[in-house]
Design an enzyme around this catalytic site. Structure first.
Site, PDB file in Angstrom:
ATOM      1  N   PRO A  38       0.818  -1.217   0.000  1.00  0.00           N
ATOM      2  CA  PRO A  38       0.000   0.000   0.000  1.00  0.00           C
ATOM      3  C   PRO A  38       0.852   1.268   0.000  1.00  0.00           C
ATOM      4  O   PRO A  38       1.972   1.260   0.513  1.00  0.00           O
ATOM      5  CB  PRO A  38      -0.797  -0.097   1.312  1.00  0.00           C
ATOM      6  CG  PRO A  38      -0.077  -1.074   2.170  1.00  0.00           C
ATOM      7  CD  PRO A  38       0.693  -1.980   1.251  1.00  0.00           C
ATOM      8  N   PHE A  40       0.727   5.514   1.107  1.00  0.00           N
ATOM      9  CA  PHE A  40       0.378   6.110   2.401  1.00  0.00           C
ATOM     10  C   PHE A  40      -0.954   6.832   2.374  1.00  0.00           C
ATOM     11  O   PHE A  40      -1.778   6.693   3.259  1.00  0.00           O
ATOM     12  CB  PHE A  40       1.491   7.081   2.850  1.00  0.00           C
ATOM     13  CG  PHE A  40       2.770   6.375   3.142  1.00  0.00           C
ATOM     14  CD1 PHE A  40       3.009   5.840   4.390  1.00  0.00           C
ATOM     15  CD2 PHE A  40       3.727   6.198   2.145  1.00  0.00           C
ATOM     16  CE1 PHE A  40       4.183   5.145   4.658  1.00  0.00           C
ATOM     17  CE2 PHE A  40       4.903   5.512   2.409  1.00  0.00           C
ATOM     18  CZ  PHE A  40       5.129   4.984   3.664  1.00  0.00           C
ATOM     19  N   ARG A  41      -1.167   7.640   1.316  1.00  0.00           N
ATOM     20  CA  ARG A  41      -2.251   8.616   1.372  1.00  0.00           C
ATOM     21  C   ARG A  41      -3.418   8.336   0.447  1.00  0.00           C
ATOM     22  O   ARG A  41      -4.364   9.119   0.422  1.00  0.00           O
ATOM     23  CB  ARG A  41      -1.692  10.024   1.097  1.00  0.00           C
ATOM     24  CG  ARG A  41      -0.737  10.463   2.181  1.00  0.00           C
ATOM     25  CD  ARG A  41      -0.127  11.836   1.975  1.00  0.00           C
ATOM     26  NE  ARG A  41       0.811  12.093   3.077  1.00  0.00           N
ATOM     27  CZ  ARG A  41       2.038  11.579   3.155  1.00  0.00           C
ATOM     28  NH1 ARG A  41       2.498  10.825   2.182  1.00  0.00           N
ATOM     29  NH2 ARG A  41       2.801  11.837   4.202  1.00  0.00           N
ATOM     30  N   GLN A 111      11.761   7.668  -2.007  1.00  0.00           N
ATOM     31  CA  GLN A 111      11.259   7.836  -0.639  1.00  0.00           C
ATOM     32  C   GLN A 111      10.872   6.487  -0.058  1.00  0.00           C
ATOM     33  O   GLN A 111      10.488   6.390   1.098  1.00  0.00           O
ATOM     34  CB  GLN A 111      10.021   8.751  -0.648  1.00  0.00           C
ATOM     35  CG  GLN A 111      10.306  10.145  -1.166  1.00  0.00           C
ATOM     36  CD  GLN A 111       9.016  10.897  -1.471  1.00  0.00           C
ATOM     37  OE1 GLN A 111       8.439  11.530  -0.617  1.00  0.00           O
ATOM     38  NE2 GLN A 111       8.571  10.815  -2.722  1.00  0.00           N
ATOM     39  N   ASN A 112      10.966   5.447  -0.890  1.00  0.00           N
ATOM     40  CA  ASN A 112      10.467   4.143  -0.462  1.00  0.00           C
ATOM     41  C   ASN A 112      11.487   3.402   0.385  1.00  0.00           C
ATOM     42  O   ASN A 112      12.695   3.525   0.175  1.00  0.00           O
ATOM     43  CB  ASN A 112      10.088   3.300  -1.685  1.00  0.00           C
ATOM     44  CG  ASN A 112       8.988   3.954  -2.495  1.00  0.00           C
ATOM     45  OD1 ASN A 112       8.345   4.887  -2.024  1.00  0.00           O
ATOM     46  ND2 ASN A 112       8.785   3.486  -3.715  1.00  0.00           N
ATOM     47  N   ILE A 113      10.976   2.610   1.310  1.00  0.00           N
ATOM     48  CA  ILE A 113      11.848   1.821   2.177  1.00  0.00           C
ATOM     49  C   ILE A 113      11.654   0.332   1.900  1.00  0.00           C
ATOM     50  O   ILE A 113      12.048  -0.510   2.689  1.00  0.00           O
ATOM     51  CB  ILE A 113      11.557   2.139   3.665  1.00  0.00           C
ATOM     52  CG1 ILE A 113      10.062   2.004   3.976  1.00  0.00           C
ATOM     53  CG2 ILE A 113      12.024   3.553   4.013  1.00  0.00           C
ATOM     54  CD1 ILE A 113       9.725   2.138   5.443  1.00  0.00           C
ATOM     55  N   ASP A 114      11.056   0.027   0.739  1.00  0.00           N
ATOM     56  CA  ASP A 114      10.784  -1.382   0.426  1.00  0.00           C
ATOM     57  C   ASP A 114      11.953  -2.070  -0.274  1.00  0.00           C
ATOM     58  O   ASP A 114      11.915  -3.283  -0.488  1.00  0.00           O
ATOM     59  CB  ASP A 114       9.490  -1.515  -0.396  1.00  0.00           C
ATOM     60  CG  ASP A 114       9.512  -0.710  -1.690  1.00  0.00           C
ATOM     61  OD1 ASP A 114      10.614  -0.415  -2.215  1.00  0.00           O
ATOM     62  OD2 ASP A 114       8.418  -0.364  -2.186  1.00  0.00           O
ATOM     63  N   HIS A 131      14.450   8.426   2.651  1.00  0.00           N
ATOM     64  CA  HIS A 131      13.849   8.200   3.961  1.00  0.00           C
ATOM     65  C   HIS A 131      14.451   6.977   4.654  1.00  0.00           C
ATOM     66  O   HIS A 131      13.776   6.292   5.418  1.00  0.00           O
ATOM     67  CB  HIS A 131      12.317   8.080   3.829  1.00  0.00           C
ATOM     68  CG  HIS A 131      11.672   9.384   3.468  1.00  0.00           C
ATOM     69  ND1 HIS A 131      10.393   9.493   2.976  1.00  0.00           N
ATOM     70  CD2 HIS A 131      12.154  10.661   3.526  1.00  0.00           C
ATOM     71  CE1 HIS A 131      10.114  10.777   2.742  1.00  0.00           C
ATOM     72  NE2 HIS A 131      11.168  11.497   3.067  1.00  0.00           N
ATOM     73  N   CYS A 139      20.287   1.942  18.398  1.00  0.00           N
ATOM     74  CA  CYS A 139      19.735   2.093  19.749  1.00  0.00           C
ATOM     75  C   CYS A 139      19.476   3.569  20.024  1.00  0.00           C
ATOM     76  O   CYS A 139      20.362   4.402  19.838  1.00  0.00           O
ATOM     77  CB  CYS A 139      20.717   1.532  20.772  1.00  0.00           C
ATOM     78  SG  CYS A 139      20.224   1.896  22.482  1.00  0.00           S
ATOM     79  N   GLY A 246       4.782   8.458  -8.944  1.00  0.00           N
ATOM     80  CA  GLY A 246       4.083   7.786  -7.848  1.00  0.00           C
ATOM     81  C   GLY A 246       4.312   8.387  -6.479  1.00  0.00           C
ATOM     82  O   GLY A 246       4.413   7.665  -5.490  1.00  0.00           O
ATOM     83  N   SER A 248       2.921  11.754  -3.874  1.00  0.00           N
ATOM     84  CA  SER A 248       2.022  12.896  -3.714  1.00  0.00           C
ATOM     85  C   SER A 248       2.811  14.187  -3.455  1.00  0.00           C
ATOM     86  O   SER A 248       2.221  15.262  -3.399  1.00  0.00           O
ATOM     87  CB  SER A 248       1.062  12.643  -2.551  1.00  0.00           C
ATOM     88  OG  SER A 248       1.793  12.521  -1.337  1.00  0.00           O
ATOM     89  N   ARG A 272      -1.178   8.730 -10.532  1.00  0.00           N
ATOM     90  CA  ARG A 272      -2.638   8.696 -10.662  1.00  0.00           C
ATOM     91  C   ARG A 272      -3.267  10.037 -10.355  1.00  0.00           C
ATOM     92  O   ARG A 272      -4.265  10.423 -10.955  1.00  0.00           O
ATOM     93  CB  ARG A 272      -3.203   7.691  -9.662  1.00  0.00           C
ATOM     94  CG  ARG A 272      -3.387   6.318 -10.236  1.00  0.00           C
ATOM     95  CD  ARG A 272      -4.084   5.445  -9.202  1.00  0.00           C
ATOM     96  NE  ARG A 272      -3.789   4.060  -9.457  1.00  0.00           N
ATOM     97  CZ  ARG A 272      -3.595   3.142  -8.525  1.00  0.00           C
ATOM     98  NH1 ARG A 272      -3.651   3.471  -7.248  1.00  0.00           N
ATOM     99  NH2 ARG A 272      -3.341   1.908  -8.846  1.00  0.00           N
TER     100      ARG A 272
END
Ligand code: OAD
Ligand code: ZN
Length: 311
Positions: A38, A40-41, A111-114, A131, A139, A246, A248, A272
């Protein structure tokens, strides 16, 4: 930003792709939604629409560093849902790889962390993970760093991971004759148990180990240094095309990237949902996998579009 009048149509975009040599590709969560991850927005499907049960005033607080310091269990109750697991990649990731193969990719600011850019074979030196990522964790108390996978089991179990170094120190301290450390009062003086007017146990610190926070960038934290360094001191001079896909563009400072680049560098937006706050030269609205496939078709480029791992 005023539009550059000579660029308007999809064929102008194709011409730009063919002619450009140093392309910045700026990506967001929308390039991975076709893999079932998914964004985020997006209304109803985005992660933030699914976090009402957490009882936060704003679902973005799940990535707020102050909220995390207050109560890390909120983040770790959802962290498993954003842990990278896919070994596939989308046609849009394939498109970025294709630009790299053609020697045209200056940098993919993601910006993706995938980590899915890597699945498509985009080289680490071509990627800036604006990001951060799950590749390491730190820690919050003593800054001890571990490889990300050291805490993956805890994340999968929804458990808050604790620092092994802090734990060891607490265990060592407990063996010392002094036992629990005395809490310091506000003026920095150590309180003496007998003379203290409040006799309750609160005067003695219960030692707790630091929490291991994945090195993804939370709201309230700085972006990795590489982001600004590379953009301002390297890429800004070299870029001859910007393609934003992709995202916003709601989150600074990444949202400011298009505005930082020289005005004569053409900018294409593929998503989109249109954005109104920054003027792109060409908007190609729709499913990004469909748009990049059409761009490649018109350019006569062969896009590897199977959603399988790169070898
Ligand atoms: P958003 O969810 O804000 O935006 C994703 C955009 O992609 C939306 O405009 C969608 O319409 C569009 N989109 C979704 N699927 C698409 C598809 N298949 N084809 C084309 N467009 C599609 O995600 P980001 O902009 O990436 O940061 O969010 C930016 C940052 O906000 C994230 O990195 C994260 C979040 O809070 C942190 O947590 C620090
Ligand atoms: Zn620690």
């Amino acid at each position: 930003r005023p539009k550059l009048p000579q660029y308007n149509t999809i064929d102008d975009a194709v011409r730009l792709l063919r002619e450009s040599k140093n392309i910045i590709v700026l990506t967001g969560a929308g390039i991975s939604t076709s893999l079932g991850i998914p964004d985020f927005r997006s209304k109803d499907t985005g992660l933030y629409s699914k976090l009402e049960h957490l009882g936060l005033s704003d679902p973005q607080e799940v990535f707020d560093i102050h909220v995390f310091r207050e109560d890390p269990t909120i983040f770790f109750s959802i962290a498993k849902d954003i842990l990278p697991t896919e070994n596939k990649y989308s046609p849009t990731h394939g498109f970025i790889r294709l630009l790299q193969d053609k020697g045209k990719l200056l940098t993919n600011y993601t910006q993706n962390i995938d980590n899915i850019e890597a699945n498509a074979g985009v080289l680490p030196e071509k990627i800036v993970q604006c990001h951060g990522s799950f590749a390491t964790a730190t820690c919050v108390k003593c800054q001890f760093k571990v490889p990300g996978d050291a805490i993956f089991n805890d994340i999968k179990d929804g458990v808050t991971p604790e620092c092994t170094v802090c734990k060891q120190e607490i265990a060592d301290d407990a063996l010392k004759p002094q036992g629990l450390k005395r809490k310091r009062s506000k003026n920095g003086q150590q309180k003496d148990r007998k003379n203290s007017d409040s006799s309750d146990e609160d005067d003695y610190e219960i030692p707790t180990p630091g929490v291991m926070k994945p090195d993804i960038t939370f709201f309230g934290e700085d972006l990795p240094d590489e982001f600004g360094q590379r953009l301002v001191h390297h890429d800004r001079e070299l870029a001859d095309l910007v393609i934003v896909i992709g995202t916003s563009l709601k989150v600074a400072p990444v949202a400011e990237v298009p505005g930082v680049l020289p005005r004569n560098v053409p900018q294409i937006y593929i998503s989109r949902t249109p954005v109104s706050h920054t003027g792109f030269d060409i908007d190609l609205l729709g499913d990004c996998d469909v748009v990049v496939s059409e761009l490649c078709r018109r350019a006569g480029w062969d896009l590897q579009h199977h959603m399988i791992p790169a070898d």
